[in-house]
Write an enzyme that holds these catalytic residues in place. Structure first.
Site, short mmCIF file in Angstrom:
data_model
loop_
_atom_site.label_atom_id
_atom_site.label_comp_id
_atom_site.label_asym_id
_atom_site.label_seq_id
_atom_site.Cartn_x
_atom_site.Cartn_y
_atom_site.Cartn_z
N LEU A 368 0.82 -1.21 0.00
CA LEU A 368 0.00 0.00 0.00
C LEU A 368 0.85 1.26 0.00
CD1 LEU A 368 -3.06 -0.58 0.01
CD2 LEU A 368 -1.87 -2.36 1.27
N ASP A 369 1.98 1.24 0.67
CA ASP A 369 2.84 2.41 0.77
C ASP A 369 3.37 2.81 -0.61
OD1 ASP A 369 3.77 4.39 2.41
OD2 ASP A 369 5.21 3.16 3.49
N ASP A 370 3.99 1.86 -1.30
CA ASP A 370 4.50 2.14 -2.64
C ASP A 370 3.38 2.58 -3.57
OD1 ASP A 370 7.52 1.29 -3.36
OD2 ASP A 370 6.81 0.10 -1.69
N ARG A 444 -0.21 7.71 4.31
CA ARG A 444 0.06 7.76 2.87
C ARG A 444 -1.21 7.49 2.06
NH1 ARG A 444 4.34 8.85 4.37
NH2 ARG A 444 5.44 6.89 4.60
#
Length: 632
Positions: A368-370, A444
């Protein structure tokens, strides 16, 4: 002065961009990964690579601490007995005499800490594979675990992605209990005190659960030989199928070193020939993690091209280097995972794929971050690039919102991966078995949704409520994937700004006061990895670093503090500490792997984050604005 600093930093970052448009920088961990690489070569009885081993040996000797005589988990970190045993074992395997001064001092420090009996589970496994320690001290994890139904309390599906990929090949190794075939037959008997030592856990445990799981481990050990042979073979076959499906070609199982190395040893223990396609690909994947210099070499835990490229693209857009950023986005677009329903789908089977992975190729495990960072970069460029990335943006958002957890937050790889009782398993002494929602990843995802204009939706309100609950009494937020409270607070302040939560809000005001209070006297910010201590007591100060100073500045500017003295001092620190090459030096580790267990030195962080912060400061001062519309 700021214009010159930005231009020099942008030119230096541009010089590191690959011809195809992407960036990738070294990703350095501690002594354990290069030590394990050396041990793996000897475990497999591969031809001696004298020059490579000599370079790794020089690296291991250099990073040994003269303060405590052993090895820590990060630059200038305290002594860690498990890392020290592995490094000592590797150096002995390379050929360092045990009476050499550095070996004698390291051995004394290890023995003073309880010796090899005091190491963690994964180090005990490493020793057992060489006959240098007993398998009896390794908690039992029968391969039949892979056959357990989803409703069973202990299943692989309830573990994090990294635990899953590391554990599955280990299940086979633990069942077969192979011993290394290396001709040298090097042991480390001198590291044992002769007394049993209870290893120090790094997990948050509950006494009743611990007692239960310890009793279960004892029962499994007593009954290990009673499993029906047919059932055991079926379990091993399922493990092999799991690994083979997720090999990623030469990018390796889970694209992380421990899982990749375990897969090689699993294939070896099962009798696969060296030229078997699966084993050969798994073995090649490890070679691609090596960083070999003129004098030293080490092995990375993984590579970070998507993360580096997306973050560098943001920094370049901030600096006005749009062509560089566009080339990066062109490289990122085809790396979106659109056709593989990875392990995350066991929890959310009706969600379409659409994320990005951290590495070059890791289709079963996008994160999810990327994904949020890539989507925000693509959205930010829309006015210039047109609709070319629209489908990628929409699919990324669809996948992200589909993995929101029930408490409103997001984890890194899975939804609702918060089975806290599993951290009491004897096998989980590292305390990193799970992937629950965290403030930094949630921030994010909120930033991404807010940047696309979402306000007031049920999912957005649930996420903001989660962030409000996660704020600490001092005003900071925990940072799971970066060190630590500075990282978390930067992430959340950017999200709140994007979501329309203004500087006057108590959440924001408290965070600003906290960041201001922890600023170093020199104007920068720093935080030690020890802030992940088991009691989570809060920020622990450290010398200023370029990346942590940049995070603090970005957070404060998102909170409307661009004209404050605090921000001016931080900007001055970055400008004053910029090197002649336009970049910033930074030996300290500011990346998080697993709290209290594994830390990362992202070599790219002091290259793109300070540029990003300085360029944003310049842009905001030029426009007389107090914040920006972007989520980061």
């Amino acid at each position: 002065m700021i214009d010159q600093a930005v231009d020099r930093a942008a030119a230096a970052l541009a010089a590191t961009q690959r011809p195809d448009g992407h960036w990738v920088f070294e990703l350095e961990a501690d002594a354990t990964i290069p030590a394990e690489y050396v041990l793996l070569r000897h475990y497999l009885s591969e031809p001696v690579a004298a020059e490579l081993e000599a370079k790794i040996g020089r690296y291991l000797r250099r990073i040994r601490s003269d303060t405590h005589d052993g090895w820590g988990l990060f630059h200038a970190g305290d002594f860690d007995v498990s890392a020290s045993v592995k490094a000592y074992f590797a150096l002995k395997m390379i050929g360092d005499p045990v009476d050499a001064p550095h070996m004698a001092r390291a051995r004394a420090a290890i023995l003073a800490a309880g010796g090899a009996a005091a190491v963690n589970v994964f180090t005990r496994i490493q020793l057992a594979l060489f006959g240098a320690g007993p398998w009896a001290t390794v908690p039992t994890m029968p391969p039949e675990l892979i056959l357990a139904p989803r409703w069973f309390p202990i299943t692989l599906a309830k573990m994090s992605y990294w635990a899953r990929t590391v554990v599955v090949p280990l299940l086979v190794l633990a069942a077969l209990k192979p011993v290394a075939r290396n001709a040298k037959r090097v042991l480390v008997d001198e590291l044992y005190t002769g007394e049993a030592v209870a290893p120090t856990t790094k997990a948050d445990t509950t006494p009743m659960w611990t007692l239960f799981f310890n009793a279960l481990d004892g029962a499994l050990k007593r009954g290990d030989r009673l499993w029906p042979k047919g059932l055991r073979q079926r379990a091993i076959d399922r493990c092999v199928a799991f690994v083979t499906e997720r090999l990623n070609g030469v990018d390796g199982l889970g694209a992380i070193y421990p899982a990749m190395a375990n897969s090689v040893m699993m294939f070896d223990a099962l009798g696969y020939a060296e030229d078997h396609p699966a084993r050969a690909a798994a073995r090649e994947s490890l070679e691609r993690l090596l960083v070999i210099g003129d004098d030293e070499a080490y092995c990375q835990p993984c590579v970070s091209p998507v993360w580096d490229t997306a973050l560098a693209a943001h920094a370049m857009m901030e600096a006005g280097e749009d062509a560089r950023a566009d080339a990066a986005l062109d490289w990122l677009r085809p790396r979106q995972v659109l056709d593989v329903a990875g392990d995350w789908a066991s929890e959310r089977p009706h969600v379409r794929p659409g994320g990005w992975a951290f590495q070059y190729n890791n289709d079963h495990y996008p994160d999810l971050d990327d994904t949020a960072v890539v989507v925000m970069a693509m959205d930010r460029a829309r006015g210039r690039t047109g609709p070319v990335n629209d489908e990628a943006i929409d699919r990324g958002i669809e996948w992200t919102v589909g993995l929101q957890s029930r408490n409103g937050g997001w984890g890194a790889f899975d939804a609702d991966n918060a089975y806290e009782y599993l951290n009491n398993l004897p096998f989980a002494d590292h305390g990193a078995l799970l992937d629950p929602p965290t403030a930094d990843v949630t921030a994010r995802c909120v930033s991404m949704l807010a940047q696309r204009g979402e306000r007031g939706s049920a999912r957005m309100m649930a996420a903001l409520d989660y962030l409000a609950r996660e704020q600490r009494a001092d005003g900071s937020w925990f940072g799971r994937w970066g060190v630590n409270y500075i990282y978390g607070t930067w992430s959340v302040l950017c999200a709140l700004n994007a979501a329309g939560v203004g500087p006057e809000h108590p959440m924001v005001a408290k965070a600003v006061a906290w960041l201001t209070a922890i600023q170093n006297a020199d104007g920068g910010w720093g935080e030690d990895c020890d802030s992940y201590a088991l009691d989570y007591a809060g920020h622990r100060g450290a010398p200023s670093t370029a990346s942590q100073t940049a995070w603090a500045l970005l957070g404060l500017m998102a909170a409307g503090q661009v004209d404050s003295d605090t921000v001016a001092l931080g900007v001055a620190w970055l400008a004053a500490n910029q090197a002649e090459d336009g970049l910033w030096a930074q030996e300290r580790y500011t990346g998080g792997g697993f709290p209290r267990v594994f830390y990362l030195r992202y070599h790219g962080y002091p290259k793109y984050f300070p540029l990003w912060a300085l360029a944003r400061y310049r842009n905001l001062k030029r426009s007389n604005a107090q914040a920006v519309e972007y989520g980061m």
